[in-house]
Design a protein around this motif. Structure first.
Motif, PDB file in Angstrom:
ATOM      1  N   GLN A  29       7.454   3.269  -8.187  1.00  0.00           N
ATOM      2  CA  GLN A  29       7.708   3.878  -9.600  1.00  0.00           C
ATOM      3  C   GLN A  29       6.559   3.551 -10.415  1.00  0.00           C
ATOM      4  OE1 GLN A  29      10.287   5.343 -10.780  1.00  0.00           O
ATOM      5  NE2 GLN A  29       9.397   5.545 -13.048  1.00  0.00           N
ATOM      6  N   PHE A  30       5.908   2.365 -10.336  1.00  0.00           N
ATOM      7  CA  PHE A  30       4.717   2.051 -11.173  1.00  0.00           C
ATOM      8  C   PHE A  30       3.507   3.065 -10.628  1.00  0.00           C
ATOM      9  CE2 PHE A  30       0.572  -0.231 -11.667  1.00  0.00           C
ATOM     10  CZ  PHE A  30       0.467  -0.294 -13.138  1.00  0.00           C
ATOM     11  N   CYS A  31       3.267   3.337  -9.559  1.00  0.00           N
ATOM     12  CA  CYS A  31       2.290   4.465  -8.995  1.00  0.00           C
ATOM     13  C   CYS A  31       2.876   5.750  -9.490  1.00  0.00           C
ATOM     14  CB  CYS A  31       2.193   4.303  -7.425  1.00  0.00           C
ATOM     15  SG  CYS A  31       1.355   2.958  -6.993  1.00  0.00           S
ATOM     16  N   ILE A  32       3.995   6.275  -9.536  1.00  0.00           N
ATOM     17  CA  ILE A  32       4.663   7.442 -10.238  1.00  0.00           C
ATOM     18  C   ILE A  32       3.991   7.403 -11.630  1.00  0.00           C
ATOM     19  CG2 ILE A  32       6.511   8.684 -11.271  1.00  0.00           C
ATOM     20  CD1 ILE A  32       8.138   7.802  -8.644  1.00  0.00           C
ATOM     21  N   THR A  33       4.309   6.459 -12.498  1.00  0.00           N
ATOM     22  CA  THR A  33       3.753   6.464 -13.970  1.00  0.00           C
ATOM     23  C   THR A  33       2.172   6.445 -13.922  1.00  0.00           C
ATOM     24  OG1 THR A  33       3.505   3.858 -14.010  1.00  0.00           O
ATOM     25  CG2 THR A  33       5.700   4.936 -14.266  1.00  0.00           C
ATOM     26  N   ILE A  34       1.459   5.823 -13.136  1.00  0.00           N
ATOM     27  CA  ILE A  34      -0.074   5.636 -12.966  1.00  0.00           C
ATOM     28  C   ILE A  34      -0.324   7.421 -12.679  1.00  0.00           C
ATOM     29  CG2 ILE A  34      -2.067   5.484 -11.572  1.00  0.00           C
ATOM     30  CD1 ILE A  34      -1.466   3.052 -12.994  1.00  0.00           C
ATOM     31  N   LEU A  82      12.250   4.404   2.128  1.00  0.00           N
ATOM     32  CA  LEU A  82      13.108   4.043   3.232  1.00  0.00           C
ATOM     33  C   LEU A  82      11.893   3.044   3.857  1.00  0.00           C
ATOM     34  CD1 LEU A  82      15.047   4.146   5.521  1.00  0.00           C
ATOM     35  CD2 LEU A  82      13.962   6.190   6.332  1.00  0.00           C
ATOM     36  N   TYR A  83      10.658   3.746   4.112  1.00  0.00           N
ATOM     37  CA  TYR A  83       9.627   2.746   4.827  1.00  0.00           C
ATOM     38  C   TYR A  83       9.552   1.322   4.177  1.00  0.00           C
ATOM     39  CZ  TYR A  83       4.913   1.886   6.838  1.00  0.00           C
ATOM     40  OH  TYR A  83       4.154   1.085   7.401  1.00  0.00           O
ATOM     41  N   MET A  84       9.111   1.438   2.905  1.00  0.00           N
ATOM     42  CA  MET A  84       8.920   0.197   2.322  1.00  0.00           C
ATOM     43  C   MET A  84      10.183  -0.754   2.238  1.00  0.00           C
ATOM     44  SD  MET A  84       6.665   1.121  -1.208  1.00  0.00           S
ATOM     45  CE  MET A  84       7.843   2.298  -1.949  1.00  0.00           C
ATOM     46  N   GLY A 119       8.908  16.296  -1.112  1.00  0.00           N
ATOM     47  CA  GLY A 119      10.164  16.067  -0.765  1.00  0.00           C
ATOM     48  C   GLY A 119      10.343  14.858   0.433  1.00  0.00           C
ATOM     49  N   PHE A 120       9.486  15.329   1.368  1.00  0.00           N
ATOM     50  CA  PHE A 120       8.996  14.319   2.690  1.00  0.00           C
ATOM     51  C   PHE A 120       8.547  12.931   2.334  1.00  0.00           C
ATOM     52  CE2 PHE A 120       7.964  17.482   6.220  1.00  0.00           C
ATOM     53  CZ  PHE A 120       9.167  18.436   6.065  1.00  0.00           C
ATOM     54  N   VAL A 121       7.800  12.631   1.368  1.00  0.00           N
ATOM     55  CA  VAL A 121       7.137  11.450   0.997  1.00  0.00           C
ATOM     56  C   VAL A 121       8.033  10.873   0.170  1.00  0.00           C
ATOM     57  CG1 VAL A 121       5.120  10.510  -0.278  1.00  0.00           C
ATOM     58  CG2 VAL A 121       4.921  12.296   1.199  1.00  0.00           C
ATOM     59  N   SER A 122       8.524  11.444  -1.157  1.00  0.00           N
ATOM     60  CA  SER A 122       9.529  10.643  -2.000  1.00  0.00           C
ATOM     61  C   SER A 122      10.686  10.054  -1.306  1.00  0.00           C
ATOM     62  CB  SER A 122       9.975  11.629  -2.901  1.00  0.00           C
ATOM     63  OG  SER A 122      10.548  12.630  -2.468  1.00  0.00           O
ATOM     64  N   ALA A 123      11.193  10.830  -0.214  1.00  0.00           N
ATOM     65  CA  ALA A 123      12.529  10.125   0.442  1.00  0.00           C
ATOM     66  C   ALA A 123      12.036   8.929   1.458  1.00  0.00           C
ATOM     67  CB  ALA A 123      13.220  11.433   1.304  1.00  0.00           C
ATOM     68  N   PHE A 144       0.952  -1.091   0.007  1.00  0.00           N
ATOM     69  CA  PHE A 144       0.030  -0.045  -0.182  1.00  0.00           C
ATOM     70  C   PHE A 144       0.962   1.135  -0.057  1.00  0.00           C
ATOM     71  CE2 PHE A 144      -1.925   3.300   2.533  1.00  0.00           C
ATOM     72  CZ  PHE A 144      -3.133   3.829   1.490  1.00  0.00           C
ATOM     73  N   ALA A 145       2.019   1.307   0.463  1.00  0.00           N
ATOM     74  CA  ALA A 145       2.730   2.399   0.840  1.00  0.00           C
ATOM     75  C   ALA A 145       3.257   3.103  -0.692  1.00  0.00           C
ATOM     76  CB  ALA A 145       3.964   2.243   1.601  1.00  0.00           C
ATOM     77  N   ALA A 146       3.281   2.118  -1.609  1.00  0.00           N
ATOM     78  CA  ALA A 146       3.774   2.657  -2.928  1.00  0.00           C
ATOM     79  C   ALA A 146       2.678   3.410  -3.577  1.00  0.00           C
ATOM     80  CB  ALA A 146       3.680   1.273  -3.805  1.00  0.00           C
TER      81      ALA A 146
END
Length: 538
Positions: free
Chosen positions: A169-174, A150-152, A142-146, A28-30
């Motif tokens: 990365q897949f969610c970035i493309t979505i 780390l979390y995942m 910036g907070f989230v992307s860094a 889910f974190a993705a």
């Protein structure tokens, strides 16, 4: 845990089995990638919308020649790059917050900051407020992307860690695809809704991620770093779908604890400033040194930006407009984004089947070939409609290579290569590097391709092709293989191999056995007490 943490010397038993529910929790974190991708993608289409151009330049499409009815290069550069500037500083700050307040809490804070930035952008009708909103939203991204990486990386099981982080990365493309679809749907509106709708929709993505993370557990490795082993046990059991008193949970936790104690003995933590300096300690010739790992992480993200893919997603619409032979550049932008989305899931399988290193090497080679073909064809016969079709085809193939290799691969690796004592700051520095180079590229690109500036046109792909050649050489000589290893085993692999021999390395011992297992089969109680005692030191 009253009788001590059960430990093992068997390297094959250092991770507890995982249930399907636990896999879904990790995956889910993705979702955090969606608003990163959407925020990166919507701006390309918005800057090509007639109403937006009129509002922010005062030009009248009825009286202005078509070639001149565009945002000036400096405005494109400012609007696009200011987000990256915010994310650069946001990523650096996030490294501290993740150690002070936790990985999950930092991501939720990032969602709140992002929403504030989006509200300001939505309310804007002038350049100043739009830029301020994108800057603030950048801090949130910036907070989230860094920290999401780390979390995942810290919660995912080793056998699917690459696939789960690739899901980011897949969610970035979505997100990029959704942005293109929304831009396509609002491009012809003759009111502020043309750009406000794409901007405001982003609030939904932040709300979903922030609310979802309230229901997910914190990273157990964060609690180990803070010396709270009871909470680490509870969260690890929840993530693996096992009972709290399970021997398998204790074995996995004992390995994390032993590795942390080992790393802090190699390089003591000390003060706050010393904890940052620790990222740069060690020699360049040692692949396992903190300095070498920090350079690897930051340069990986730099190289990912050097591939030039964000040129297509940030400036694709206006680039296709400038070619002059495409009737609907918005549609072409949508197609390239769709290729990006459909190609990324391939990496879910390939990154675990073939590994990280081969993907980066062969992906760079594929991008080099495609980019030079686009550059040569565009330079030789760029006004021929058939030549332009060929260029678009190879741009799509180039995006396929990126989306299935360097897109997810760079994110996966930066979450794996750092030891726990410096992991949050190492990932933060690496992510900040991504955004720094993202910012640099978005600042200079409008001047490289703008008709009122260098006007390189298709020749810009000679630049990207040359940089991708550097990515190919870099991946071959410097990128290690981390497939199917726990984060603790990655530490040991880096100590015992070089990048070119890393794929052959097999785990042969555990940190728990080296640090000390008692006759009762539990981790040396002194180690446990040391970790608890040092937990107050960040």
């Amino acid at each position: 845990m009253a009788g001590g943490l059960v430990a093992t010397a068997d390297a094959a038993r250092v991770e507890a089995p995982v249930t399907t529910k636990a896999y879904l929790m990790c995956a889910f974190a993705a979702f955090g990638g969606i608003f990163f991708g959407f925020d990166s993608g919507y701006i390309s289409g918005v800057m090509g919308m007639p109403y937006f151009i009129t509002l922010y330049t005062g030009l009248d499409p009825a009286t202005t020649p078509k070639d001149d009815f565009v945002l000036p290069a400096w405005k494109k550069s400012l609007i696009t790059s200011v987000l990256s500037a915010g994310t650069f500083f946001g990523a650096l700050i996030a490294g501290d917050l993740a150690d002070f307040f936790g990985r999950r809490t930092t991501i939720i804070i990032g969602c709140i900051v992002f929403i504030i930035g989006v509200i300001l952008q939505t309310a804007s009708t002038a350049l100043g407020l739009l830029v301020a909103g994108r800057l603030i939203a950048g801090f949130g991204v910036g907070f989230v992307s860094a920290i999401i990486i780390l979390y995942m990386s810290e919660i995912a099981p080793r056998k699917v860690r690459g696939a789960i982080v690739s899901g980011y990365q897949f969610c970035i493309t979505i997100g990029l695809l959704l942005a293109s679809c929304v831009d396509y749907g609002t491009q012809n509106r003759n009111d502020t809704g043309s750009y406000r709708i794409p901007i405001a929709i982003q609030i939904a993505w932040a709300l979903v991620l922030g609310a979802g993370l309230f229901l997910l557990p914190e990273s157990p490795r964060y609690f180990v770093k803070r010396g709270n082993l009871d909470k680490a046990t509870i969260t690890l059991a929840r993530l693996r779908g096992q009972p709290v008193d399970s021997e398998q949970i204790q074995v996995e936790l004992s390995e994390i604890v032993a590795n942390h104690e080992y790393e802090t003995k190699v390089i003591p933590q000390g003060s706050y400033f010393n904890s940052w300096l620790n990222c740069f300690k060690g020699g360049l010739s040692n692949p396992a040194s903190n300095l070498r790992r920090t350079i690897l992480g930051t340069s990986l993200q730099m190289m990912q930006q050097w591939t030039g893919v964000n040129f297509v997603f940030y400036f694709g619409t206006t680039f296709f407009q400038d070619l002059g032979t495409i009737q609907n550049p918005f549609l072409i932008g949508l197609i390239t984004t769709l290729v990006n989305v459909c190609s990324t899931p391939i990496s879910f399988w390939t990154i675990e089947r073939f590994g990280r290193r081969p993907l980066l090497i062969w992906g760079a080679l594929g991008m080099v070939v495609c980019q030079f073909i686009v550059a040569i064809v565009g330079t030789a016969d760029g006004q021929n409609p058939n030549a332009v079709k060929a260029m678009i085809s190879f741009i799509c193939i180039y995006i396929f290579f990126f989306a299935s290799t360097w897109g997810p691969g760079a994110w996966v690796l930066i979450g794996e290569i750092f030891p726990l004592p410096i992991r949050s700051r190492g990932v933060a520095l690496s992510t900040a590097s991504n955004w720094l180079w993202n910012c640099i590229i978005t600042v200079i690109t409008p001047y490289m391709v703008g008709k009122d500036k260098a006007n390189l046109g298709a020749k810009v792909f000679f630049v990207w092709g040359s940089l991708c050649t550097a990515c190919l050489i870099y991946a071959y000589f410097l990128v290690p293989e981390t497939k199917s290893l726990t984060l603790e085993q990655v530490d040991r692999m880096l100590e015992e191999t070089t990048p070119r021999t890393s794929a052959k390395w097999v785990p042969h011992t555990t940190y728990a056995s080296e640090m000390g297992i008692t006759e009762k089969g539990v981790l040396d109680p002194q180690i446990v007490e040391d970790v608890k005692r040092k937990g107050s030191v960040v």
